[in-house]
Design an enzyme around this catalytic site. Structure first.
Site, mmCIF file in Angstrom:
data_model
loop_
_atom_site.group_PDB
_atom_site.id
_atom_site.type_symbol
_atom_site.label_atom_id
_atom_site.label_comp_id
_atom_site.label_asym_id
_atom_site.label_seq_id
_atom_site.Cartn_x
_atom_site.Cartn_y
_atom_site.Cartn_z
ATOM 1 N N HIS A 6 0.829 -1.197 0.000
ATOM 2 C CA HIS A 6 0.000 0.000 0.000
ATOM 3 C C HIS A 6 0.870 1.255 0.000
ATOM 4 O O HIS A 6 1.568 1.537 0.979
ATOM 5 C CB HIS A 6 -0.895 -0.040 1.241
ATOM 6 C CG HIS A 6 -1.823 1.103 1.370
ATOM 7 N ND1 HIS A 6 -1.915 1.861 2.517
ATOM 8 C CD2 HIS A 6 -2.729 1.623 0.504
ATOM 9 C CE1 HIS A 6 -2.829 2.792 2.368
ATOM 10 N NE2 HIS A 6 -3.337 2.676 1.150
ATOM 11 N N HIS A 48 -0.426 10.659 -2.763
ATOM 12 C CA HIS A 48 -1.769 10.313 -2.289
ATOM 13 C C HIS A 48 -2.748 11.473 -2.326
ATOM 14 O O HIS A 48 -3.864 11.354 -2.817
ATOM 15 C CB HIS A 48 -1.704 9.754 -0.866
ATOM 16 C CG HIS A 48 -3.038 9.314 -0.349
ATOM 17 N ND1 HIS A 48 -3.877 10.159 0.361
ATOM 18 C CD2 HIS A 48 -3.699 8.144 -0.470
ATOM 19 C CE1 HIS A 48 -4.984 9.500 0.668
ATOM 20 N NE2 HIS A 48 -4.907 8.284 0.173
#
Length: 237
Positions: A6, A48
């Protein structure tokens, strides 16, 4: 059960950086998840948030900045190291010749980035990345529909933070063949039903041994973890 890193190995390195992605490969990750945005000059970058405020020493919206401007900031400040915001091309270069899956989360749920879907598909095609090594995911399911129309041979996955009514029919309408739910979004019975219907399930983000064992027992396709070594060390063979 496969392990997807991740944002790379973000537990040990600055998230969405080449160091975190390299660590994922070195740890034997089955997949790498990265978040894709588009700059003012149309470049695909991996970070992100919609702004650079949290993860770099700079400030501003990615949509308002050029790649050159983004390259000038330090994306490693959270670990007191120096890192640049990487491009999608750099991640593709890193993984060339491997079998690792690239899960590209298209971050259009806040910024729409007009044209990002075409740019993304063109990059995959031009770089000759094997389609079996690509998964597109997004919380913006209209983006998934556009991607599926542009590239019907590339897998799309619906990202879910909360339950959704008649999910099987919804995925068929969107063109998704996988569901990426938050670890608390779905019951065991709901996950098993999706699998019975032929949908791959890959929960995010698994941080406890209890959840590792739960999803292994359910036979999910993969889980997203922040630390590949931790996941392997705590997984029952």
């Amino acid at each position: 059960m496969r392990f997807f890193a991740h944002r790379g190995v973000m537990a040990r390195h600055p998230e969405n950086t080449m160091t975190a992605f390299r660590a994922a490969l070195e740890a034997g990750a089955d997949g790498i998840e990265a978040d894709v945005h588009m700059t003012k000059d149309g470049k695909l970058v991996l970070i992100h948030d919609e702004t650079i405020d949290r993860t770099t020493d700079g400030q501003g919206r990615i949509a308002d900045m050029t790649l050159s401007e983004l390259r000038a900031v330090n994306a490693g400040v959270t670990f007191a190291v120096h890192e640049q915001i990487p491009t999608l091309d750099e991640l593709i270069d890193l993984c060339q010749g491997t079998s690792v899956v690239l899960n590209l989360e298209v971050k259009t749920d806040i910024e729409r980035y007009p044209g990002i879907e075409q740019r993304l598909v063109d990059t995959i095609r031009n770089r000759r990345v094997p389609v079996e090594q690509i998964v597109f995911s997004s919380f913006n399911h209209a983006t998934l529909k556009r991607l599926k129309r542009l590239a019907p041979d590339i897998e799309c996955a619906v990202l879910l933070a909360q339950p959704l009514y008649d999910l099987v029919a919804y995925c068929a309408k969107v063109g998704a063949t996988a569901v990426h739910p938050n670890v608390r979004t779905m019951t065991d019975e709901e996950i098993l039903q999706l699998q019975t219907e032929g949908l791959a399930v890959r929960p995010y983000t698994v941080k406890t041994v209890h959840d590792l064992e739960r999803f292994r027992r359910l036979g999910v396709d993969a889980v997203f973890v922040n630390d590949i070594d931790w996941a392997k060390a705590h997984s029952t063979p």
